[in-house]
Write a protein that holds these residues in place. Structure first.
Motif, PDB file in Angstrom:
ATOM      1  N   VAL A   1       0.837  -1.207   0.000  1.00 50.43           N
ATOM      2  CA  VAL A   1       0.000   0.000   0.000  1.00 50.43           C
ATOM      3  C   VAL A   1       0.873   1.258   0.000  1.00 50.43           C
ATOM      4  CG1 VAL A   1      -1.989  -1.059   1.159  1.00 50.43           C
ATOM      5  CG2 VAL A   1      -0.145  -0.037   2.525  1.00 50.43           C
ATOM      6  N   ASN A   2       0.266   2.366  -0.402  1.00 48.07           N
ATOM      7  CA  ASN A   2       0.929   3.673  -0.380  1.00 48.07           C
ATOM      8  C   ASN A   2       0.055   4.671   0.362  1.00 48.07           C
ATOM      9  OD1 ASN A   2       3.294   3.119  -2.137  1.00 48.07           O
ATOM     10  ND2 ASN A   2       1.700   2.735  -3.690  1.00 48.07           N
ATOM     11  N   VAL A   3       0.671   5.725   0.864  1.00 47.27           N
ATOM     12  CA  VAL A   3      -0.088   6.779   1.536  1.00 47.27           C
ATOM     13  C   VAL A   3      -1.104   7.368   0.560  1.00 47.27           C
ATOM     14  CG1 VAL A   3       0.062   9.074   2.595  1.00 47.27           C
ATOM     15  CG2 VAL A   3       1.780   7.340   3.135  1.00 47.27           C
ATOM     16  N   GLY A   4      -2.357   7.482   1.008  1.00 46.30           N
ATOM     17  CA  GLY A   4      -3.429   7.996   0.154  1.00 46.30           C
ATOM     18  C   GLY A   4      -4.306   6.920  -0.436  1.00 46.30           C
ATOM     19  N   ASP A   5      -3.838   5.660  -0.406  1.00 46.40           N
ATOM     20  CA  ASP A   5      -4.649   4.560  -0.931  1.00 46.40           C
ATOM     21  C   ASP A   5      -5.908   4.362  -0.086  1.00 46.40           C
ATOM     22  OD1 ASP A   5      -2.742   4.126  -2.823  1.00 46.40           O
ATOM     23  OD2 ASP A   5      -2.031   2.208  -2.018  1.00 46.40           O
ATOM     24  N   GLU A   6      -7.025   4.056  -0.760  1.00 44.61           N
ATOM     25  CA  GLU A   6      -8.234   3.639  -0.052  1.00 44.61           C
ATOM     26  C   GLU A   6      -8.239   2.121   0.008  1.00 44.61           C
ATOM     27  OE1 GLU A   6     -11.879   5.240  -1.470  1.00 44.61           O
ATOM     28  OE2 GLU A   6     -11.440   7.263  -0.735  1.00 44.61           O
ATOM     29  N   VAL A   7      -8.496   1.588   1.215  1.00 43.45           N
ATOM     30  CA  VAL A   7      -8.427   0.147   1.396  1.00 43.45           C
ATOM     31  C   VAL A   7      -9.663  -0.342   2.155  1.00 43.45           C
ATOM     32  CG1 VAL A   7      -5.919  -0.007   1.323  1.00 43.45           C
ATOM     33  CG2 VAL A   7      -7.038   0.471   3.481  1.00 43.45           C
ATOM     34  N   ASP A   8     -10.090  -1.545   1.823  1.00 44.36           N
ATOM     35  CA  ASP A   8     -11.151  -2.219   2.581  1.00 44.36           C
ATOM     36  C   ASP A   8     -10.495  -3.108   3.619  1.00 44.36           C
ATOM     37  OD1 ASP A   8     -13.435  -1.179   1.191  1.00 44.36           O
ATOM     38  OD2 ASP A   8     -12.885  -2.441  -0.501  1.00 44.36           O
ATOM     39  N   VAL A   9     -10.928  -2.988   4.865  1.00 43.58           N
ATOM     40  CA  VAL A   9     -10.310  -3.741   5.955  1.00 43.58           C
ATOM     41  C   VAL A   9     -11.380  -4.397   6.819  1.00 43.58           C
ATOM     42  CG1 VAL A   9      -8.261  -2.288   6.053  1.00 43.58           C
ATOM     43  CG2 VAL A   9     -10.251  -1.669   7.408  1.00 43.58           C
ATOM     44  N   THR A  10     -10.958  -5.429   7.550  1.00 42.40           N
ATOM     45  CA  THR A  10     -11.808  -6.064   8.534  1.00 42.40           C
ATOM     46  C   THR A  10     -11.275  -5.724   9.926  1.00 42.40           C
ATOM     47  OG1 THR A  10     -12.385  -7.896   7.061  1.00 42.40           O
ATOM     48  CG2 THR A  10     -12.657  -8.259   9.431  1.00 42.40           C
TER      49      THR A  10
END
Length: 229
Positions: A216-225
């Motif tokens: 991942v990189n700073v600014g990325d949108e991620v789906d997490v649990t």
């Protein structure tokens, strides 16, 4: 200090009816802090003001008044109440000065140290000039006319309230979306609605990850649990 009603406004002075034999006059220099460019920027005809009588027996028969000095006298009482009750007050940033910000609060000059201007270090405080903030009084010395205020205390409290609300609405097992804010050797910090959650490096991918920036990189949108709160 007396109450009066504005009956006429010129560019450099204001005439006020205070129920005296002659109208009172507020020169521009006695109207407000900081001094406005024109009296009409501060008051209009019909406004009711509290003013300090400077001279009620001048040679020209006019009663000389000061609004800025009345504001100052009343301001100290308001500031003392705010300090005692830990209540925020509104202040407008006049200019960035050495070590902090000069602000106008209740018509008197106050000071916000650079360390109290924001929750993070701000290199150029001039970005705050002209802005109006909620500030918390942290030191008042009426004799020395010293008022020290903090914006950071307000922001910290807002952040604590926001964190409490977000945490109350998050449960283990819940799937949410967040934005990567920063990376560390041991994982990635993700903003989930105003607070940071940690994705440990071991939970970034199924395969072994050497450094979080591989995934991942700073600014990325991620789906997490959510694993744990």
């Amino acid at each position: 200090i007396v109450k009066g009603k504005v009956v006429r406004v010129r560019e450099d002075e204001v005439f006020v009816d205070i129920g005296y034999k002659a109208e009172g006059v507020i020169p521009l220099s006695e109207l407000a802090y900081p001094q406005p460019a024109a009296a009409g920027d501060i008051v209009r005809e019909g406004d009711e003001l509290e003013v300090l009588v400077l001279d009620d027996d001048s040679a020209d028969g006019a009663v000389k008044l000061s609004k800025v000095r009345a504001d100052a006298q009343l301001a100290w009482d308001k500031l003392a109440v705010a300090l005692e009750g830990k209540q925020p007050v509104e202040g407008k940033v006049i200019e960035a000065v050495k070590g902090g910000l000069s602000v106008s609060v209740f018509g008197v000059r106050g000071f916000v140290p650079a360390s109290q201007a924001d929750v993070r270090y701000v290199e150029d405080l001039k970005v705050f000039e002209g802005q109006t903030f909620s500030l918390l009084p942290i030191e008042i010395d009426r004799d020395k006319k010293r008022v020290v205020l903090s914006r950071r205390a307000i922001l910290d409290e807002e952040r604590r309230q926001r964190e409490a609300e977000v945490i109350a609405g998050i449960q283990p097992g819940q799937k949410i979306r967040g934005t990567v804010r920063r990376l560390a050797d041991f994982g990635a910090f993700v903003d989930v609605g105003g607070i940071d959650g940690l994705i440990h490096i071991s939970d970034l991918a199924w395969e072994r990850v050497k450094t979080p920036s591989d995934v991942v990189n700073v600014g990325d949108e991620v789906d997490v649990t959510v694993l744990k709160v």
